[in-house]
Design a protein around this motif. Structure first.
Motif, PDB file in Angstrom:
ATOM      1  N   PHE A 352      23.730 -42.873  15.731  1.00 53.15           N
ATOM      2  CA  PHE A 352      24.756 -43.724  15.109  1.00 53.15           C
ATOM      3  C   PHE A 352      25.981 -43.842  15.998  1.00 53.15           C
ATOM      4  O   PHE A 352      26.523 -44.928  16.207  1.00 53.15           O
ATOM      5  N   ARG A 353      26.446 -42.696  16.518  1.00 50.82           N
ATOM      6  CA  ARG A 353      27.561 -42.669  17.469  1.00 50.82           C
ATOM      7  C   ARG A 353      27.234 -41.605  18.516  1.00 50.82           C
ATOM      8  O   ARG A 353      27.088 -40.427  18.180  1.00 50.82           O
ATOM      9  N   ASP A 354      27.096 -42.009  19.775  1.00 53.95           N
ATOM     10  CA  ASP A 354      26.688 -41.027  20.775  1.00 53.95           C
ATOM     11  C   ASP A 354      27.770 -40.003  21.085  1.00 53.95           C
ATOM     12  O   ASP A 354      27.528 -39.022  21.787  1.00 53.95           O
ATOM     13  N   ASP A 355      28.994 -40.206  20.571  1.00 49.19           N
ATOM     14  CA  ASP A 355      30.046 -39.212  20.756  1.00 49.19           C
ATOM     15  C   ASP A 355      30.253 -38.348  19.516  1.00 49.19           C
ATOM     16  O   ASP A 355      31.267 -37.658  19.391  1.00 49.19           O
ATOM     17  N   SER A 356      29.289 -38.392  18.596  1.00 47.38           N
ATOM     18  CA  SER A 356      29.411 -37.602  17.365  1.00 47.38           C
ATOM     19  C   SER A 356      29.299 -36.111  17.667  1.00 47.38           C
ATOM     20  O   SER A 356      28.759 -35.696  18.695  1.00 47.38           O
ATOM     21  N   VAL A 357      29.815 -35.294  16.738  1.00 51.32           N
ATOM     22  CA  VAL A 357      29.763 -33.837  16.863  1.00 51.32           C
ATOM     23  C   VAL A 357      29.179 -33.287  15.563  1.00 51.32           C
ATOM     24  O   VAL A 357      29.631 -33.653  14.474  1.00 51.32           O
ATOM     25  N   THR A 358      28.177 -32.424  15.667  1.00 54.43           N
ATOM     26  CA  THR A 358      27.500 -31.862  14.497  1.00 54.43           C
ATOM     27  C   THR A 358      27.540 -30.341  14.567  1.00 54.43           C
ATOM     28  O   THR A 358      27.328 -29.761  15.635  1.00 54.43           O
ATOM     29  N   GLU A 359      27.796 -29.702  13.428  1.00 49.76           N
ATOM     30  CA  GLU A 359      27.876 -28.238  13.403  1.00 49.76           C
ATOM     31  C   GLU A 359      27.420 -27.717  12.044  1.00 49.76           C
ATOM     32  O   GLU A 359      27.734 -28.303  10.998  1.00 49.76           O
ATOM     33  N   SER A 360      26.657 -26.616  12.067  1.00 44.64           N
ATOM     34  CA  SER A 360      26.264 -25.920  10.835  1.00 44.64           C
ATOM     35  C   SER A 360      27.262 -24.807  10.566  1.00 44.64           C
ATOM     36  O   SER A 360      27.542 -23.993  11.451  1.00 44.64           O
ATOM     37  N   ILE A 361      27.773 -24.764   9.339  1.00 43.83           N
ATOM     38  CA  ILE A 361      28.696 -23.705   8.928  1.00 43.83           C
ATOM     39  C   ILE A 361      28.224 -23.220   7.566  1.00 43.83           C
ATOM     40  O   ILE A 361      28.254 -23.978   6.582  1.00 43.83           O
ATOM     41  N   GLY A 362      27.772 -21.981   7.511  1.00 42.83           N
ATOM     42  CA  GLY A 362      27.214 -21.478   6.259  1.00 42.83           C
ATOM     43  C   GLY A 362      25.948 -22.248   5.907  1.00 42.83           C
ATOM     44  O   GLY A 362      25.066 -22.456   6.738  1.00 42.83           O
ATOM     45  N   GLU A 363      25.849 -22.693   4.661  1.00 41.64           N
ATOM     46  CA  GLU A 363      24.685 -23.444   4.200  1.00 41.64           C
ATOM     47  C   GLU A 363      24.887 -24.944   4.331  1.00 41.64           C
ATOM     48  O   GLU A 363      24.069 -25.711   3.814  1.00 41.64           O
ATOM     49  N   ARG A 364      25.954 -25.358   4.986  1.00 37.03           N
ATOM     50  CA  ARG A 364      26.262 -26.781   5.069  1.00 37.03           C
ATOM     51  C   ARG A 364      26.265 -27.264   6.517  1.00 37.03           C
ATOM     52  O   ARG A 364      26.410 -26.471   7.446  1.00 37.03           O
ATOM     53  N   VAL A 365      26.114 -28.570   6.660  1.00 40.46           N
ATOM     54  CA  VAL A 365      26.139 -29.203   7.976  1.00 40.46           C
ATOM     55  C   VAL A 365      27.233 -30.265   7.958  1.00 40.46           C
ATOM     56  O   VAL A 365      27.345 -31.037   6.995  1.00 40.46           O
ATOM     57  N   TYR A 366      28.029 -30.288   9.019  1.00 38.65           N
ATOM     58  CA  TYR A 366      29.152 -31.224   9.100  1.00 38.65           C
ATOM     59  C   TYR A 366      29.003 -32.111  10.335  1.00 38.65           C
ATOM     60  O   TYR A 366      28.531 -31.658  11.386  1.00 38.65           O
ATOM     61  N   VAL A 367      29.421 -33.362  10.180  1.00 44.86           N
ATOM     62  CA  VAL A 367      29.377 -34.317  11.279  1.00 44.86           C
ATOM     63  C   VAL A 367      30.760 -34.934  11.448  1.00 44.86           C
ATOM     64  O   VAL A 367      31.393 -35.334  10.465  1.00 44.86           O
ATOM     65  N   LEU A 368      31.220 -34.976  12.686  1.00 46.43           N
ATOM     66  CA  LEU A 368      32.464 -35.665  13.022  1.00 46.43           C
ATOM     67  C   LEU A 368      32.103 -36.927  13.801  1.00 46.43           C
ATOM     68  O   LEU A 368      31.389 -36.850  14.808  1.00 46.43           O
ATOM     69  N   LEU A 369      32.576 -38.062  13.319  1.00 50.39           N
ATOM     70  CA  LEU A 369      32.450 -39.324  14.041  1.00 50.39           C
ATOM     71  C   LEU A 369      33.837 -39.660  14.573  1.00 50.39           C
ATOM     72  O   LEU A 369      34.697 -40.114  13.809  1.00 50.39           O
ATOM     73  N   PRO A 370      34.089 -39.421  15.854  1.00 48.12           N
ATOM     74  CA  PRO A 370      35.436 -39.653  16.392  1.00 48.12           C
ATOM     75  C   PRO A 370      35.891 -41.106  16.280  1.00 48.12           C
ATOM     76  O   PRO A 370      37.073 -41.388  16.283  1.00 48.12           O
ATOM     77  N   ALA A 371      34.946 -42.035  16.191  1.00 45.54           N
ATOM     78  CA  ALA A 371      35.277 -43.447  16.011  1.00 45.54           C
ATOM     79  C   ALA A 371      34.112 -44.104  15.286  1.00 45.54           C
ATOM     80  O   ALA A 371      32.983 -43.633  15.358  1.00 45.54           O
ATOM     81  N   TYR A 372      34.400 -45.184  14.573  1.00 45.82           N
ATOM     82  CA  TYR A 372      33.336 -45.858  13.842  1.00 45.82           C
ATOM     83  C   TYR A 372      33.721 -47.307  13.606  1.00 45.82           C
ATOM     84  O   TYR A 372      34.892 -47.691  13.681  1.00 45.82           O
ATOM     85  N   GLN A 373      32.702 -48.115  13.308  1.00 43.53           N
ATOM     86  CA  GLN A 373      32.928 -49.544  13.114  1.00 43.53           C
ATOM     87  C   GLN A 373      33.666 -49.823  11.815  1.00 43.53           C
ATOM     88  O   GLN A 373      34.638 -50.558  11.771  1.00 43.53           O
TER      89      GLN A 373
END
Length: 542
Positions: A352-373
């Motif tokens: 979706f965004r090649d500059d995205s950042v994904t991280e697992s913390i505990g039982e959850r997963v988080y995604v950062l989209l630094p920019a989006y349409q």
């Protein structure tokens, strides 16, 4: 190479010919690549609108016609801004795709139809991210080189034993492997493709006690060939942390498949030594996350400390200003395996965004989209991913979106707000499981207010207990009646219809409620307090 690039030839060797095969390379397989992107059909126009494109493209689910059109558009760009390698599955079989790729000067690579895209993407990213020192270690004779990683270890071990190596985690997921040759058997090919080995052979391994012997100690187990199943001889050893077998921790296994030639006489001894090296590498990874992982977790506020945003932005190559979006994924109910599927989420986020950042913390997963349409496009992508996780992985999850986020300085706060949404109860698990922070604000605040009241007995109105006592003594429904009346905004006829009683019957019940509680239902403050108490304490007070 000192600039961090790697040749296409070396990249294909790392991915392995069982997974990826070079179809055509107009400029040869010695071209250098540094960057990779995963692209799905909807993302093709967006990527062409950028400046210099990533050098390696993984086209996921893009049909031959769309691939051909895209390659023709790529061919119209400045050669310095074109991709260098295109990896696809079915599109490689199209003559039009081959011609368009050749005309655009793009190397075309066929990916095995059974290969998992998340596995391929992970191997490529890991290979490109390896430091020059790690690459040099794979060509070094020193198995104990401090910069060696699992892939480098697998290559050296294969060379020193004359076999083919696979390093797996305790769940039999392949972590690294050496290059394969024509003698790779079914089990090795299926494992590298990210699939489970032949079930009949795995059953035989269990019957032979191979897995039990590997788990019990540091014995190198010799597994004979099984010609009927086209399985060759193997040596396998466990990777353990700690010398005491009783208290040591199982970190994985190393499998050494014999090829066309016999393994070298000292293969078992070398394999045992490689197990110790692998244990140190894996333990180091477990004990000391990568600098990037630490930066990402700090960015999401996982450690509760401040973050030097300019340094993080520079290290991760992220824009410091917004608008950004933070998305959280959480399992619903007892569902397990979400964090194990973080690789799949990372793959889709990168598509979706090649500059995205994904991280697992505990039982959850988080995604950062630094920019989006647009917020709409983010919402559509998240809903599609939630549906796919349920259909393909049987994971029932909910997601919360915080957007727009002002910039990297606001990411930790946005993640905390996302957690507030996901901490709130799900009223309808089968309904919409994707919400934005703005849409959920009322529900989240009310849920937290209700929880606060429930946890503090001094905030309970004792008069409500008198109403419950009356209901039990007279088999009455005064609590339900007044609650329905308040939810109907004081409309007697609407509430009576919902209760299926005559309006006069409801009016009588409301007068009884006023008498028992000593309140006036025409008074706004009395009505508000009663509504809050009824919502917060739905179970009759004893």
């Amino acid at each position: 190479m000192s600039d961090g690039s790697i040749t296409l030839r070396a990249l294909l060797a790392a991915v392995d010919h069982t997974v990826a095969t070079l179809v055509d390379a107009p400029a040869g397989d010695g071209i250098a690549v540094r960057t990779v992107a995963v692209v799905e059909p909807a993302d093709l126009p967006e990527h062409l609108s950028e400046g210099a494109l990533p050098e390696v493209y993984l086209l996921v689910g893009v049909d031959p016609d769309a691939t051909t059109r895209w390659l023709r558009d790529v061919g119209d760009r400045d050669p310095a801004q074109r991709p260098r390698v295109l990896m696809t599955k079915g599109a490689n079989d199209s003559p039009a795709v081959r011609v368009a790729a050749h005309d655009a000067g793009v190397a075309l690579v066929h990916v095995h139809r059974q290969a998992r895209w998340d596995r391929v993407f992970s191997v490529i990213r890991r290979t490109l991210a390896r430091s020059p020192g790690q690459r040099a270690a794979s060509d070094d004779n020193d198995l104990l080189a401090p910069d060696t990683d699992l892939f480098g270890l697998a290559q050296v071990l294969a060379r020193e034993t004359g076999g083919m190596v696979s390093i797996e985690d305790p769940q039999s997921h392949v972590l690294a492997y050496s290059a394969s040759d024509a003698s790779a058997d079914r089990l090795r090919i299926q494992s590298i493709l990210g699939r489970e080995g032949p079930s009949d052979y795995l059953r035989i391994l269990r019957d032979w006690g191979v897995f039990d012997r590997v788990r019990r100690g540091d014995e190198v187990v010799d597994v004979p060939e099984h010609p009927e199943l086209d399985i060759r001889r193997r040596l396998v050893v466990g990777i353990r942390r700690g010398a005491d077998g009783a208290s040591s921790r199982m970190l994985g296994t190393i499998w050494l498949q014999q090829g066309a030639a016999p393994l070298r006489p000292d293969a078992a001894q070398v394999l045992r030594g490689a197990s110790a090296v692998a244990a140190r590498i894996i333990a180091r990874r477990l004990d000391a996350p990568s600098t990037e992982a630490l930066l990402v977790r700090r960015l999401f506020g996982a450690h509760g400390d401040g973050v030097d945003v300019p340094s993080v932005a520079a290290a991760l190559n992220l824009p410091t200003a917004g608008p950004a979006a933070v998305i959280g994924f959480a399992p619903i109910g007892p569902a397990a395996g979400l964090t194990e599927s973080s690789g799949l989420i990372r793959l889709h986020a990168s598509a979706f965004r090649d500059d995205s950042v994904t991280e697992s913390i505990g039982e959850r997963v988080y995604v950062l989209l630094p920019a989006y349409q647009s917020e709409h496009s983010v919402g559509s992508w998240v809903r599609e991913l939630v549906t796919q996780l349920e259909q393909t992985r049987e994971l029932v999850v909910r997601a919360a979106i915080a957007a727009p986020v002002a910039g990297l300085t606001a990411v930790a706060g946005a993640r905390a707000e996302v957690d507030r949404v996901m901490d709130s109860p799900v009223a309808d698990p089968m309904g919409s499981r994707v919400t934005t922070l703005a849409d959920a604000r009322t529900a989240v605040l009310l849920a937290e207010i209700m929880e606060l009241i429930r946890e503090r007995p001094r905030l309970h109105d004792p008069r409500l207990a008198e109403l419950d006592t009356y209901d039990r003594a007279h088999a009455a429904d005064l609590r339900v009646s007044v609650h329905t009346y308040l939810r109907a905004h004081g409309e007697v006829r609407a509430a009576a219809a919902a209760l299926r009683v005559h309006p006069n019957t409801l009016r009588y019940r409301l007068r009884r409620v006023e008498a028992i509680l000593g309140i006036d239902l025409t008074d706004p403050e009395d009505r508000l307090l009663l509504a809050v108490q009824l919502a917060a304490l739905p179970i009759a007070q004893k």
